[in-house]
Design an enzyme around this catalytic site. Structure first.
Site, PDB file in Angstrom:
ATOM      1  N   THR A  70       0.852  -1.198   0.000  1.00 60.54           N
ATOM      2  CA  THR A  70       0.000   0.000   0.000  1.00 60.54           C
ATOM      3  C   THR A  70       0.887   1.247   0.000  1.00 60.54           C
ATOM      4  O   THR A  70       0.680   2.183  -0.785  1.00 60.54           O
ATOM      5  CB  THR A  70      -0.933   0.002   1.233  1.00 60.54           C
ATOM      6  OG1 THR A  70      -1.732  -1.180   1.191  1.00 60.54           O
ATOM      7  CG2 THR A  70      -1.820   1.229   1.276  1.00 60.54           C
ATOM      8  N   GLN A 179       1.152  -9.542  -6.102  1.00 61.28           N
ATOM      9  CA  GLN A 179       0.630 -10.912  -6.242  1.00 61.28           C
ATOM     10  C   GLN A 179       1.467 -11.747  -7.213  1.00 61.28           C
ATOM     11  O   GLN A 179       1.179 -12.922  -7.407  1.00 61.28           O
ATOM     12  CB  GLN A 179      -0.832 -10.884  -6.714  1.00 61.28           C
ATOM     13  CG  GLN A 179      -1.805 -10.337  -5.683  1.00 61.28           C
ATOM     14  CD  GLN A 179      -1.994 -11.248  -4.459  1.00 61.28           C
ATOM     15  OE1 GLN A 179      -1.565 -12.400  -4.431  1.00 61.28           O
ATOM     16  NE2 GLN A 179      -2.624 -10.711  -3.433  1.00 61.28           N
ATOM     17  N   ALA A 198       6.131  -8.046   1.669  1.00 62.57           N
ATOM     18  CA  ALA A 198       6.775  -9.255   2.195  1.00 62.57           C
ATOM     19  C   ALA A 198       5.783 -10.286   2.719  1.00 62.57           C
ATOM     20  O   ALA A 198       6.046 -11.483   2.659  1.00 62.57           O
ATOM     21  CB  ALA A 198       7.733  -8.857   3.322  1.00 62.57           C
ATOM     22  N   HIS A 199       4.632  -9.819   3.228  1.00 61.57           N
ATOM     23  CA  HIS A 199       3.750 -10.801   3.877  1.00 61.57           C
ATOM     24  C   HIS A 199       3.046 -11.720   2.885  1.00 61.57           C
ATOM     25  O   HIS A 199       2.339 -12.642   3.272  1.00 61.57           O
ATOM     26  CB  HIS A 199       2.762 -10.122   4.837  1.00 61.57           C
ATOM     27  CG  HIS A 199       1.664  -9.334   4.223  1.00 61.57           C
ATOM     28  ND1 HIS A 199       0.458  -9.895   3.877  1.00 61.57           N
ATOM     29  CD2 HIS A 199       1.564  -8.026   3.901  1.00 61.57           C
ATOM     30  CE1 HIS A 199      -0.333  -8.954   3.387  1.00 61.57           C
ATOM     31  NE2 HIS A 199       0.319  -7.809   3.378  1.00 61.57           N
ATOM     32  N   CYS A 321      -8.814  -7.299   1.176  1.00 65.88           N
ATOM     33  CA  CYS A 321      -8.861  -5.835   1.200  1.00 65.88           C
ATOM     34  C   CYS A 321     -10.195  -5.292   0.730  1.00 65.88           C
ATOM     35  O   CYS A 321     -10.440  -4.094   0.817  1.00 65.88           O
ATOM     36  CB  CYS A 321      -7.750  -5.257   0.341  1.00 65.88           C
ATOM     37  SG  CYS A 321      -6.159  -5.854   0.848  1.00 65.88           S
TER      38      CYS A 321
HETATM   39  N1  PMP Z   1      -1.531  -4.730  -3.962  1.00 67.13           N
HETATM   40  C1  PMP Z   1      -1.952  -5.991  -4.120  1.00 67.13           C
HETATM   41  C2  PMP Z   1      -2.050  -6.544  -5.521  1.00 67.13           C
HETATM   42  C3  PMP Z   1      -2.300  -6.765  -3.016  1.00 67.13           C
HETATM   43  O1  PMP Z   1      -2.739  -8.012  -3.187  1.00 67.13           O
HETATM   44  C4  PMP Z   1      -2.172  -6.204  -1.713  1.00 67.13           C
HETATM   45  C5  PMP Z   1      -2.509  -7.012  -0.473  1.00 67.13           C
HETATM   46  N2  PMP Z   1      -3.784  -7.546  -0.471  1.00 67.13           N
HETATM   47  C6  PMP Z   1      -1.734  -4.886  -1.605  1.00 67.13           C
HETATM   48  C7  PMP Z   1      -1.421  -4.183  -2.749  1.00 67.13           C
HETATM   49  C8  PMP Z   1      -1.578  -4.239  -0.267  1.00 67.13           C
HETATM   50  O2  PMP Z   1      -0.439  -4.762   0.359  1.00 67.13           O
HETATM   51  P1  PMP Z   1      -0.058  -4.451   1.874  1.00 67.13           P
HETATM   52  O3  PMP Z   1      -0.981  -5.288   2.694  1.00 67.13           O
HETATM   53  O4  PMP Z   1       1.352  -4.881   1.989  1.00 67.13           O
HETATM   54  O5  PMP Z   1      -0.213  -2.991   2.099  1.00 67.13           O
END
Ligand code: PMP
Length: 376
Positions: A70, A179, A198-199, A321
């Site tokens: 994000t 992804q 990273a997660h 999300c």
């Molecule tokens: N972009 C994509 C394509 C995602 O799948 C995600 C996580 N669902 C994010 C952005 C957001 O990542 P983060 O949780 O590390 O902020």
């Protein structure tokens, strides 16, 4: 437990957890400090960053740590448009982006930027002619995700880059690769900017990076102190960074072999779920094997997710999300509200076993039939 939500997040692997605890215990100095403890930490920071850079064949200065994708997306989009606003106010994104990209676009629109949404075909592939027509002399940025988070649709970034640069060489190309990394091979040289988290690759939450080509200038969003990087001031979170570096190395081992294995698992699920009259597969020839999206036309996806949860099976509605919302990805492909409101996403990894898939299919069948019987 059967965990089939690897695209929402992954558990931290033992190897990565070891790195995290070791660095936390043994590297107490601030990498910005002048004394020997600081130097020890700065050296580790340098070697962790060098390792990430060499895995992705870029230079260490091109890796900017963030708290996750994000933040990387914010840095990429807002940083680019602020740095280039004198050249134009136009940006282009696809209809298959993560909600964070759309939230940033809404903000950019509120401060005077114009956003165009490029079309895709029925398989989710970007419409190259539409893209070509949309790129203008005042287009400062195009952002297209490498792999869509809901449907797993993979875009040919190299070709997309060629189209953009042919129309306007100065247009900057960003891709959210969150992804894609750890699932399929990626090439940072196809883009100017790339986001990752990273997660999604068996490392802790709270770290990720933006790849920024040294040819591209972006305006910092954060101001502070620290010598490590002008775009991300402050104390570098060394245990997280070392964990990320380890996870990148592990994620890029046997990628093709793992992808082939997951393809077999997906095929098994696709074959089984194709037999239900009120289930449609939101699958595409461009979808990666790790993600399978389906619509349960007669059942509320939330009810089904909770029924599965009671059997210790975990998966998402559309994405973690955007849980509960209409699936933007399914709308972009099929333009069908019922289908888009009834999606669930099954996401696999190379850690998924054949036994888990078999047990999942049995539990799926039992719980699905119970709910369908209640409905009729
Ligand atoms: N972009 C994509 C394509 C995602 O799948 C995600 C996580 N669902 C994010 C952005 C957001 O990542 P983060 O949780 O590390 O902020």
């Amino acid at each position: 437990m059967i965990y089939l939500d690897y695209s929402a997040t992954t558990p931290v692997s033992y190897e990565v957890m070891d790195t995290y605890t070791k660095v936390t215990k043994e590297y107490i100095g601030n990498a910005n400090s002048l004394h020997s403890l600081g130097v020890k930490s700065a050296n580790l920071l340098e070697s962790a960053t060098k390792q990430i850079a060499s895995i992705f064949d870029v230079s260490p200065q091109e890796i900017i740590y963030t708290s996750g994708a994000t933040e990387a997306n914010n840095m990429a989009l807002i940083g680019t448009v602020l740095a280039n606003h004198r050249k134009g106010k136009h940006i282009i994104v696809s209809k298959l982006e993560h909600p964070s990209i759309y939230a940033i676009c809404d903000y950019l629109k509120s401060i005077g930027f114009e956003v165009s949404y490029v079309n895709n075909d029925k398989e989710g592939l970007i419409d190259f002619d539409d893209l070509k027509n949309l790129v203008r002399s005042d287009t400062i940025l195009v952002s297209i995700s490498a792999v869509n988070s809901e449907l797993g649709i993979r875009q040919p970034l190299k070709m997309i880059r060629q189209i953009i640069k042919k129309e306007n060489f100065g247009t900057i190309f960003h891709s959210d690769m969150t992804q894609a990394i750890g699932k399929i091979p990626v090439n940072f040289h196809d883009v100017d900017l790339a986001s990752m988290s990273a997660h999604k690759i068996f490392a802790p939450k709270g770290i990720g990076f933006l790849y920024k080509s040294s040819m591209v200038k972006i305006t910092p969003l954060l101001y502070g102190s620290g010598k490590s990087n002008y775009l991300k001031p402050g104390t570098p979170p060394l245990p997280l960074i070392a964990s990320l570096s380890k996870a990148c190395r592990l994620a890029n081992t046997d990628l093709e072999k793992r992808e082939r294995f997951v393809s077999l698992l997906k095929e098994k699920i696709v074959n089984a779920l194709s037999n239900y009259p009120d289930i449609v597969l939101n699958d595409s020839k461009y979808a990666i094997p790790q993600i399978l999206n389906i619509s349960l036309l007669k059942i509320e996806p939330e009810t089904f997710i909770h029924a599965l949860e009671k059997r210790d099976v975990y998966l998402s509605t559309n994405t973690a999300c955007s849980s509960g919302d209409t699936s933007l990805g399914v709308m972009a492909l099929y333009d069908d509200v019922t289908r888009a409101r009834h999606t669930i996403r099954i996401s696999l990894s190379y850690m998924t076993t054949t036994d888990e898939v078999n047990r999942f299919l049995t539990i799926f069948d039992e719980e699905y039939n119970k709910l369908i019987t209640l409905k009729s």
